[in-house]
Design a protein around this motif. Structure first.
Motif, PDB file in Angstrom:
ATOM      1  N   ILE A  22       0.834  -1.206   0.000  1.00 26.75           N
ATOM      2  CA  ILE A  22       0.000   0.000   0.000  1.00 26.75           C
ATOM      3  C   ILE A  22       0.869   1.257   0.000  1.00 26.75           C
ATOM      4  N   LEU A  23       2.038   1.158   0.615  1.00 23.70           N
ATOM      5  CA  LEU A  23       2.920   2.327   0.723  1.00 23.70           C
ATOM      6  C   LEU A  23       3.693   2.591  -0.575  1.00 23.70           C
ATOM      7  N   VAL A  24       3.778   1.588  -1.466  1.00 24.95           N
ATOM      8  CA  VAL A  24       4.625   1.708  -2.653  1.00 24.95           C
ATOM      9  C   VAL A  24       4.274   2.918  -3.529  1.00 24.95           C
ATOM     10  N   PRO A  25       2.993   3.169  -3.870  1.00 20.64           N
ATOM     11  CA  PRO A  25       2.724   4.342  -4.732  1.00 20.64           C
ATOM     12  C   PRO A  25       3.209   5.660  -4.117  1.00 20.64           C
ATOM     13  N   TYR A  26       2.966   5.835  -2.815  1.00 20.61           N
ATOM     14  CA  TYR A  26       3.439   7.058  -2.163  1.00 20.61           C
ATOM     15  C   TYR A  26       4.967   7.128  -2.173  1.00 20.61           C
ATOM     16  N   PHE A  27       5.602   5.984  -1.976  1.00 24.03           N
ATOM     17  CA  PHE A  27       7.064   5.934  -1.951  1.00 24.03           C
ATOM     18  C   PHE A  27       7.640   6.288  -3.319  1.00 24.03           C
ATOM     19  N   SER A  31       9.984   9.397  -4.131  1.00 26.36           N
ATOM     20  CA  SER A  31      11.332   9.135  -4.659  1.00 26.36           C
ATOM     21  C   SER A  31      11.603   9.956  -5.913  1.00 26.36           C
ATOM     22  N   VAL A  32      10.616   9.996  -6.800  1.00 23.53           N
ATOM     23  CA  VAL A  32      10.816  10.760  -8.040  1.00 23.53           C
ATOM     24  C   VAL A  32      10.982  12.247  -7.738  1.00 23.53           C
ATOM     25  N   VAL A  33      10.133  12.770  -6.860  1.00 24.10           N
ATOM     26  CA  VAL A  33      10.221  14.191  -6.540  1.00 24.10           C
ATOM     27  C   VAL A  33      11.568  14.521  -5.901  1.00 24.10           C
ATOM     28  N   ASP A  45      19.883   8.108  -4.374  1.00 28.68           N
ATOM     29  CA  ASP A  45      20.799   7.269  -3.612  1.00 28.68           C
ATOM     30  C   ASP A  45      20.067   6.704  -2.393  1.00 28.68           C
ATOM     31  N   ILE A  46      20.819   6.002  -1.552  1.00 26.15           N
ATOM     32  CA  ILE A  46      20.206   5.342  -0.396  1.00 26.15           C
ATOM     33  C   ILE A  46      19.601   6.352   0.561  1.00 26.15           C
ATOM     34  N   ALA A  47      20.228   7.502   0.707  1.00 27.09           N
ATOM     35  CA  ALA A  47      19.690   8.533   1.593  1.00 27.09           C
ATOM     36  C   ALA A  47      18.371   9.066   1.053  1.00 27.09           C
ATOM     37  N   THR A  48      18.293   9.232  -0.276  1.00 28.25           N
ATOM     38  CA  THR A  48      17.049   9.706  -0.880  1.00 28.25           C
ATOM     39  C   THR A  48      15.932   8.700  -0.665  1.00 28.25           C
ATOM     40  N   GLN A  49      16.258   7.426  -0.760  1.00 27.98           N
ATOM     41  CA  GLN A  49      15.238   6.389  -0.574  1.00 27.98           C
ATOM     42  C   GLN A  49      14.703   6.376   0.861  1.00 27.98           C
ATOM     43  N   GLY A  54      10.188   8.072   4.540  1.00 27.38           N
ATOM     44  CA  GLY A  54       9.588   8.890   5.589  1.00 27.38           C
ATOM     45  C   GLY A  54       8.502   9.810   5.062  1.00 27.38           C
ATOM     46  N   LEU A  55       8.714  10.371   3.847  1.00 26.01           N
ATOM     47  CA  LEU A  55       7.715  11.274   3.285  1.00 26.01           C
ATOM     48  C   LEU A  55       6.474  10.531   2.792  1.00 26.01           C
ATOM     49  N   ALA A  56       6.579   9.228   2.569  1.00 27.97           N
ATOM     50  CA  ALA A  56       5.432   8.453   2.097  1.00 27.97           C
ATOM     51  C   ALA A  56       4.474   8.085   3.225  1.00 27.97           C
ATOM     52  N   LEU A  57       4.897   8.213   4.467  1.00 31.58           N
ATOM     53  CA  LEU A  57       4.053   7.801   5.594  1.00 31.58           C
ATOM     54  C   LEU A  57       2.898   8.765   5.889  1.00 31.58           C
TER      55      LEU A  57
END
Length: 426
Positions: A22-27, A31-33, A45-49, A54-57
């Protein structure tokens, strides 16, 4: 079907993976933004992911906050996947803001734990397989030289096993945490418990109301018919005229009982949103009630002080039922004994008093006839009288004194009064 511990943990893992899905679309959107803002490529990178995670929650939290039926959906899943007892969870959608906030926190926890478990489930097994095979595959050693340096020899397989154990432990811990959070976040709120208690109280009041109506109306008719039929049978050969009168009284009594039953059924339809098909009897029908009771061989002396007309409808109805039950008690427990009925109305209250002998020889309906023995037991009639008096803010007292049974009921005419007593006092 009872699940084993392993099966239950597998189901919890499935539910956590669903939360991650369920979280994947928000993630992906986050990530793209972020990758566009930071210039780190499509997925960053890993930090962006981690930052995107966190922003997807917050959107997951917002979904539980604005969508009230989310609680019902969540509780169904919790019962299936976590085995939480039904009585610990709320059955209805949460429309109050307290319920919405709790549901939103549940979805936040579900998506956060699900995202972590899902990510580990995707990454850990391939890495663990590679570490397990590292000592035996030169291709892996050349492809991942850092692994070879960090985990030389048997350390590679041990690290692979540790990685799988970490995945299993994280899944187990997340499942346990969610199972403990479910009753707290998806359980009934204080408002839900109050509403449920009010519904139970309303249902109980309705059941008691119908029980009182059936007991007082149909019970009275059956008691009168029993005495009338007994009297007719005993004098059938010696006094046919009295027997015919008794049978006519039985016919009238049963006809009235059917009408009373229609009234009670009308109350049932009223509770379901319909209209009653027959009006409830009031003190205006008192004389007809007394005549039917006299036909059973009961001598009734009536004293009326004040007007019985113009009473508040609810007081008039309850007073009729109280008199009816008092006469039924005399018929059932003492037989056709003399009864004295007093109805006294003042500006503030209506007082009903009934007296009848408790025991002893009583006259039959005709010379030489006998009457059935008084019935023992019962007691629900007095409770019904007490409830009727209490609901109107009045009081009732009943008991035997010097061989005479006395029943006194006071009903206020101005509505419910503070401090009124409803129990029957001896």
């Amino acid at each position: 079907m009872r699940l084993t511990g392993l099966q239950r943990h597998a189901l919890r893992w499935v539910h956590l993976v669903i939360g991650g899905a369920i979280l994947v679309p928000y993630f992906l959107v986050a990530s793209v933004v972020l990758s566009m803002v930071r210039g780190t490529g499509p997925y960053g990178d890993i930090a962006t992911q981690f930052l995107a995670f966190g922003l997807a929650l917050p959107p997951a939290w917002a979904a539980g906050l604005v969508f009230a039926p989310a609680r019902s959906m969540a509780t169904g899943a919790v019962r299936t996947f976590y085995g939480v007892p039904r009585e610990l969870l709320a059955d209805e959608p949460g429309y109050s803001w307290t319920a919405r906030r709790r549901t939103a926190l549940w979805y936040l926890a579900h998506n956060a734990a699900g995202g972590i478990v899902s990510g580990m489930s995707l990454a850990a097994p391939p890495a663990a397989v590679g570490l397990l095979a590292l000592p035996f595959s030169t291709g892996l050693q050349r492809s991942f030289p850092g692994w070879q340096e960090a985990f030389p020899g048997v350390l590679g397989p041990l690290a692979g096993l540790a990685l799988l154990a970490l995945l299993a432990g994280t899944t187990w811990g997340a499942g346990q945490l969610m199972a403990r959070l479910a009753p707290v976040l998806l359980g009934p709120t204080p408002a839900d418990r109050l509403a449920a208690a009010e519904r139970r109280a309303a249902d109980l009041a309705t059941r008691n109301r119908l029980a009182r109506e059936l007991h007082d109306s149909v019970g009275h008719a059956l008691s009168a018919v029993t005495l009338q039929a007994s009297a007719a049978r005993r004098v059938l050969d010696t006094d046919p005229e009295f027997a015919r009168q008794a049978l006519a009284a039985i016919e009238d009594t049963t006809r009235d009982a059917v009408a009373e039953l229609d009234t009670v059924l009308g109350l049932l339809r009223e509770e379901d949103g319909g209209d009653p098909t027959a009006p409830a009897p009031t003190l205006d029908a008192l004389e007809a009630l007394l005549e039917r009771t006299r036909a059973a061989g009961v001598r009734i002396e009536t004293t009326v002080q004040g007007r019985c007309t113009g009473l508040p409808p609810v007081v008039s109805r309850e007073a009729y039922r109280i008199v009816q039950e008092g006469l039924s008690n005399a018929l059932r427990h003492a037989g056709p004994v003399p009864v004295e009925l007093s109805v006294h109305r003042t500006e503030r209250e209506l007082t009903l008093r009934m007296e009848n002998p408790v025991s002893g020889p009583v006259a039959g309906p005709s010379p030489g006839s006998s009457v059935p023995a008084p019935r023992t037991g019962g007691g629900r009639g007095l409770l019904g009288i007490a409830e009727r008096a209490r609901l109107l803010g009045g009081e009732a007292a009943a008991g035997a004194h010097d061989g005479v049974w006395r029943l006194t009921v006071r009903l206020p005419l101005a509505g419910r009064e503070r401090g009124a007593r409803g129990a029957v006092r001896p």
